[in-house]
Scaffold this motif. Structure first.
Motif, PDB file in Angstrom:
ATOM      1  N   ARG A   1      26.048  -1.555  18.359  1.00  0.00           N
ATOM      2  CA  ARG A   1      25.767  -2.484  17.350  1.00  0.00           C
ATOM      3  C   ARG A   1      24.637  -2.530  16.882  1.00  0.00           C
ATOM      4  O   ARG A   1      24.017  -2.723  15.703  1.00  0.00           O
ATOM      5  CB  ARG A   1      26.346  -3.850  17.597  1.00  0.00           C
ATOM      6  CG  ARG A   1      27.791  -3.761  17.491  1.00  0.00           C
ATOM      7  CD  ARG A   1      28.034  -5.405  17.773  1.00  0.00           C
ATOM      8  NE  ARG A   1      27.654  -6.070  19.055  1.00  0.00           N
ATOM      9  CZ  ARG A   1      28.373  -6.390  20.039  1.00  0.00           C
ATOM     10  NH1 ARG A   1      29.596  -5.833  20.216  1.00  0.00           N
ATOM     11  NH2 ARG A   1      28.031  -6.832  21.113  1.00  0.00           N
ATOM     12  N   ALA A   2      23.422  -2.472  18.019  1.00  0.00           N
ATOM     13  CA  ALA A   2      22.146  -2.170  17.613  1.00  0.00           C
ATOM     14  C   ALA A   2      21.664  -1.102  16.643  1.00  0.00           C
ATOM     15  O   ALA A   2      20.782  -1.175  15.965  1.00  0.00           O
ATOM     16  CB  ALA A   2      21.212  -2.485  18.805  1.00  0.00           C
ATOM     17  N   ALA A   3      22.206  -0.084  17.042  1.00  0.00           N
ATOM     18  CA  ALA A   3      21.812   0.966  16.371  1.00  0.00           C
ATOM     19  C   ALA A   3      22.472   1.158  15.023  1.00  0.00           C
ATOM     20  O   ALA A   3      21.802   1.620  13.958  1.00  0.00           O
ATOM     21  CB  ALA A   3      22.696   2.539  16.807  1.00  0.00           C
ATOM     22  N   ILE A   4      23.619   0.634  14.718  1.00  0.00           N
ATOM     23  CA  ILE A   4      24.132   0.378  13.474  1.00  0.00           C
ATOM     24  C   ILE A   4      23.445  -0.594  12.641  1.00  0.00           C
ATOM     25  O   ILE A   4      23.164  -0.433  11.592  1.00  0.00           O
ATOM     26  CB  ILE A   4      25.606  -0.197  13.564  1.00  0.00           C
ATOM     27  CG1 ILE A   4      26.514   1.006  13.981  1.00  0.00           C
ATOM     28  CG2 ILE A   4      26.161  -0.496  12.235  1.00  0.00           C
ATOM     29  CD1 ILE A   4      28.011   0.434  14.304  1.00  0.00           C
ATOM     30  N   LEU A   5      23.005  -1.886  13.207  1.00  0.00           N
ATOM     31  CA  LEU A   5      22.172  -2.659  12.388  1.00  0.00           C
ATOM     32  C   LEU A   5      20.827  -2.036  12.075  1.00  0.00           C
ATOM     33  O   LEU A   5      20.276  -2.374  10.834  1.00  0.00           O
ATOM     34  CB  LEU A   5      22.071  -3.993  13.217  1.00  0.00           C
ATOM     35  CG  LEU A   5      23.263  -4.726  13.483  1.00  0.00           C
ATOM     36  CD1 LEU A   5      22.991  -5.884  14.367  1.00  0.00           C
ATOM     37  CD2 LEU A   5      23.601  -5.273  12.058  1.00  0.00           C
ATOM     38  N   HIS A   6      20.342  -1.230  12.984  1.00  0.00           N
ATOM     39  CA  HIS A   6      18.900  -0.352  12.703  1.00  0.00           C
ATOM     40  C   HIS A   6      19.244   0.366  11.387  1.00  0.00           C
ATOM     41  O   HIS A   6      18.473   0.504  10.462  1.00  0.00           O
ATOM     42  CB  HIS A   6      18.348   0.214  13.983  1.00  0.00           C
ATOM     43  CG  HIS A   6      17.344   0.594  13.827  1.00  0.00           C
ATOM     44  ND1 HIS A   6      15.903  -0.071  13.347  1.00  0.00           N
ATOM     45  CD2 HIS A   6      16.835   2.114  13.747  1.00  0.00           C
ATOM     46  CE1 HIS A   6      15.035   0.813  13.423  1.00  0.00           C
ATOM     47  NE2 HIS A   6      15.400   2.109  13.294  1.00  0.00           N
ATOM     48  N   ALA A   7      20.218   1.198  11.635  1.00  0.00           N
ATOM     49  CA  ALA A   7      20.500   2.246  10.312  1.00  0.00           C
ATOM     50  C   ALA A   7      20.816   1.484   9.413  1.00  0.00           C
ATOM     51  O   ALA A   7      20.239   1.883   8.099  1.00  0.00           O
ATOM     52  CB  ALA A   7      21.691   3.175  10.906  1.00  0.00           C
ATOM     53  N   GLU A   8      21.278   0.326   9.107  1.00  0.00           N
ATOM     54  CA  GLU A   8      21.574  -0.430   7.967  1.00  0.00           C
ATOM     55  C   GLU A   8      20.422  -0.917   7.478  1.00  0.00           C
ATOM     56  O   GLU A   8      20.216  -0.627   6.080  1.00  0.00           O
ATOM     57  CB  GLU A   8      22.718  -1.343   8.245  1.00  0.00           C
ATOM     58  CG  GLU A   8      23.169  -2.355   7.001  1.00  0.00           C
ATOM     59  CD  GLU A   8      24.127  -1.377   6.091  1.00  0.00           C
ATOM     60  OE1 GLU A   8      24.013  -1.729   5.048  1.00  0.00           O
ATOM     61  OE2 GLU A   8      24.610  -0.426   6.655  1.00  0.00           O
TER      62      GLU A   8
ATOM     63  N   ALA B   1      16.336  -0.420   3.338  1.00  0.00           N
ATOM     64  CA  ALA B   1      14.753  -0.326   2.836  1.00  0.00           C
ATOM     65  C   ALA B   1      14.501   0.965   2.296  1.00  0.00           C
ATOM     66  O   ALA B   1      13.805   0.830   1.009  1.00  0.00           O
ATOM     67  CB  ALA B   1      13.944  -0.177   4.222  1.00  0.00           C
ATOM     68  N   LYS B   2      15.448   1.917   2.131  1.00  0.00           N
ATOM     69  CA  LYS B   2      15.066   3.099   1.480  1.00  0.00           C
ATOM     70  C   LYS B   2      15.628   2.881   0.140  1.00  0.00           C
ATOM     71  O   LYS B   2      15.113   3.130  -0.910  1.00  0.00           O
ATOM     72  CB  LYS B   2      16.034   4.398   2.032  1.00  0.00           C
ATOM     73  CG  LYS B   2      15.209   4.937   3.494  1.00  0.00           C
ATOM     74  CD  LYS B   2      15.972   6.038   4.007  1.00  0.00           C
ATOM     75  CE  LYS B   2      15.049   6.543   5.282  1.00  0.00           C
ATOM     76  NZ  LYS B   2      15.899   7.712   5.826  1.00  0.00           N
ATOM     77  N   ILE B   3      17.051   2.260   0.124  1.00  0.00           N
ATOM     78  CA  ILE B   3      17.429   1.902  -1.171  1.00  0.00           C
ATOM     79  C   ILE B   3      16.558   0.978  -2.243  1.00  0.00           C
ATOM     80  O   ILE B   3      16.503   1.360  -3.433  1.00  0.00           O
ATOM     81  CB  ILE B   3      18.816   1.238  -1.155  1.00  0.00           C
ATOM     82  CG1 ILE B   3      19.936   2.291  -0.542  1.00  0.00           C
ATOM     83  CG2 ILE B   3      19.340   0.650  -2.332  1.00  0.00           C
ATOM     84  CD1 ILE B   3      21.162   1.613  -0.183  1.00  0.00           C
ATOM     85  N   LEU B   4      15.967  -0.007  -1.490  1.00  0.00           N
ATOM     86  CA  LEU B   4      14.900  -0.917  -2.039  1.00  0.00           C
ATOM     87  C   LEU B   4      13.688  -0.163  -2.591  1.00  0.00           C
ATOM     88  O   LEU B   4      13.182  -0.165  -3.694  1.00  0.00           O
ATOM     89  CB  LEU B   4      14.463  -1.997  -1.186  1.00  0.00           C
ATOM     90  CG  LEU B   4      15.935  -3.116  -0.830  1.00  0.00           C
ATOM     91  CD1 LEU B   4      15.505  -4.216  -0.085  1.00  0.00           C
ATOM     92  CD2 LEU B   4      16.282  -3.598  -2.154  1.00  0.00           C
ATOM     93  N   THR B   5      13.200   0.761  -1.574  1.00  0.00           N
ATOM     94  CA  THR B   5      12.007   1.576  -1.984  1.00  0.00           C
ATOM     95  C   THR B   5      12.428   2.578  -3.237  1.00  0.00           C
ATOM     96  O   THR B   5      11.670   2.722  -4.203  1.00  0.00           O
ATOM     97  CB  THR B   5      11.657   2.410  -0.895  1.00  0.00           C
ATOM     98  OG1 THR B   5      11.348   1.483   0.381  1.00  0.00           O
ATOM     99  CG2 THR B   5      10.352   3.155  -1.165  1.00  0.00           C
ATOM    100  N   ALA B   6      13.273   3.317  -3.077  1.00  0.00           N
ATOM    101  CA  ALA B   6      13.854   3.984  -4.353  1.00  0.00           C
ATOM    102  C   ALA B   6      14.120   3.255  -5.409  1.00  0.00           C
ATOM    103  O   ALA B   6      13.697   3.721  -6.634  1.00  0.00           O
ATOM    104  CB  ALA B   6      15.241   4.741  -3.800  1.00  0.00           C
ATOM    105  N   GLU B   7      14.694   2.108  -5.387  1.00  0.00           N
ATOM    106  CA  GLU B   7      14.929   1.100  -6.468  1.00  0.00           C
ATOM    107  C   GLU B   7      13.666   0.744  -7.374  1.00  0.00           C
ATOM    108  O   GLU B   7      13.408   0.872  -8.542  1.00  0.00           O
ATOM    109  CB  GLU B   7      15.462   0.085  -6.179  1.00  0.00           C
ATOM    110  CG  GLU B   7      16.173  -0.839  -7.313  1.00  0.00           C
ATOM    111  CD  GLU B   7      17.062  -0.263  -8.225  1.00  0.00           C
ATOM    112  OE1 GLU B   7      17.132  -0.672  -9.549  1.00  0.00           O
ATOM    113  OE2 GLU B   7      17.822   0.702  -7.987  1.00  0.00           O
ATOM    114  N   GLY B   8      12.641   0.486  -6.429  1.00  0.00           N
ATOM    115  CA  GLY B   8      11.170   0.119  -6.931  1.00  0.00           C
ATOM    116  C   GLY B   8      10.420   1.121  -7.251  1.00  0.00           C
ATOM    117  O   GLY B   8       9.997   1.039  -8.414  1.00  0.00           O
TER     118      GLY B   8
END
Length: 366
Positions: free
Chosen positions: A186-193, A198-205
């Motif tokens: 669950r920790a790995a899934i949350l970290h990957a999510e 973050a990448k989606i927001l950076t690409a959107e920016g």
């Protein structure tokens, strides 16, 4: 001592003994079962009660309040052949003192054994995982079986609770490892999510930034083009409105020629085909008639015709191409003549713009 007194005392003592034996005081929430000559007679209720001395006796004293019975851990085998120890807590109440005293020899032992057998039947149809997660179902099934069996004993089972389920030590270790792995997952899934967001927001920016910069550049180019268009329109209107002299236009044309090769990136430059025509036009416009040794328009035209190819194309001098010595000399000579013509045109244009200075070749009387 007088025998009468002795008899009286004996009779009094007997009366007191019989009275004391006949009176029974029952506390609240208690029930006494009375036997007469060894046979059940009745159940005494709380308060003052009278019984037949010598004939009646109290057999059992029962507490009718709700009571708690905790059994010892008992081993039970699950459906997947794992042995678990289960502790149960039983809440019961005596509803019929006579049945509790005469229908079963030891109702606590009977309830305990019945609980163990019922647990083995219920847990035997479940695996370990289901046993650990189905406590409510186990409690309900236990209560239904116990309540039905203990009803004839004068006992009502109110609640049955499983206090603890202890699997073997090896199973505990495996369960702990499983839970640890599940938490790590669950920790790995949350970290990957989180990284994905973050990448989606950076690409959107970045996309919004590029869009805004492109829109800004577009607006700047539009405004710059509008400004240049308005400037050209104003110049064109001013030229047509003021009806500019051909001498001024020719002078501006010759003044612009040196800027053609002003860039550092140019490796060759082109001599415009209309250069000689412009020189001839300027010369004829300013009436150049007094300069000695200066080429006449016809001579300039002949030079231009000699320099210009017959097919009408403009000659080019490429820095990377190899040309003959005569062609280079002719080009240098043409450049010198053009520069001399430009200088003369500038001088005559300046003289023409000054009305106080008479033209060359004219007298003051003219």
């Amino acid at each position: 001592m007088d025998p009468v007194v002795i008899v009286t005392l004996v009779v009094a003592l007997v009366v007191v003994f019989l009275f004391a034996a006949a009176v029974r005081i029952v506390p609240q929430a208690r029930r006494y079962n009375i036997e007469r000559f060894g046979r059940y007679r009745r159940t005494l209720q709380p308060g003052l009660n009278f019984v037949l001395p010598v004939a009646d006796r109290v057999n059992t004293k029962l507490d009718v309040r709700e009571q708690v019975y905790s059994s010892d851990p008992r081993p039970v085998i699950t459906e997947d052949n794992l042995v678990v120890n289960i502790d149960t807590v039983l809440y019961y109440q005596i509803t019929d003192p006579r049945a509790a005293a005469y229908e079963v020899a030891d109702y606590l032992q009977a309830i305990d054994q019945l609980t163990v057998t019922t647990l083995r039947n219920v847990i035997g149809s479940m695996d370990l995982e289901e046993t650990l997660t189905s406590r409510e179902e186990i409690n309900s099934r236990l209560r239904a079986v116990l309540d039905d069996a203990t009803g004839k004993w004068g006992i009502r089972v109110n609640r049955v609770e499983i206090k603890a389920i202890d699997p073997p030590a090896t199973i505990k270790e495996a369960m702990e490892k499983q839970m640890r792995a599940e938490r790590d997952k669950r920790a790995a899934i949350l970290h990957a999510e989180g990284e994905r967001q973050a990448k989606i927001l950076t690409a959107e920016g970045t996309r919004q930034k590029d869009i805004l910069e492109a829109q800004g550049a577009q607006q700047a180019m539009i405004l710059r083009a509008d400004g240049e268009a308005k400037a050209v329109e104003l110049v064109f209107q001013a030229v047509h409105r003021n009806n500019a002299d051909p001498k001024v236009l020719a002078y501006k044309y010759l003044e612009t020629l040196p800027h053609l090769a002003s860039s550092d990136n140019n490796t060759f430059w082109v001599i415009p085909g209309e250069l000689t025509e412009a020189v001839r036009t300027v010369t004829s416009a300013f009436g150049d008639q007094s300069a000695a040794g200066r080429p006449q328009p016809a001579q300039a035209e002949e030079v231009a015709d000699a320099d210009t190819p017959r097919d009408g194309r403009v000659p080019e001098l490429d820095a990377g191409s190899s040309v003959s010595l005569d062609a280079a000399t002719a080009a240098d000579e043409a450049g010198k003549q053009a520069a001399a013509a430009v200088s003369d045109a500038k001088a005559e244009a300046e003289a023409a713009m000054s009305p106080q200075v008479p033209r060359r070749g004219q007298t003051s009387g003219d």
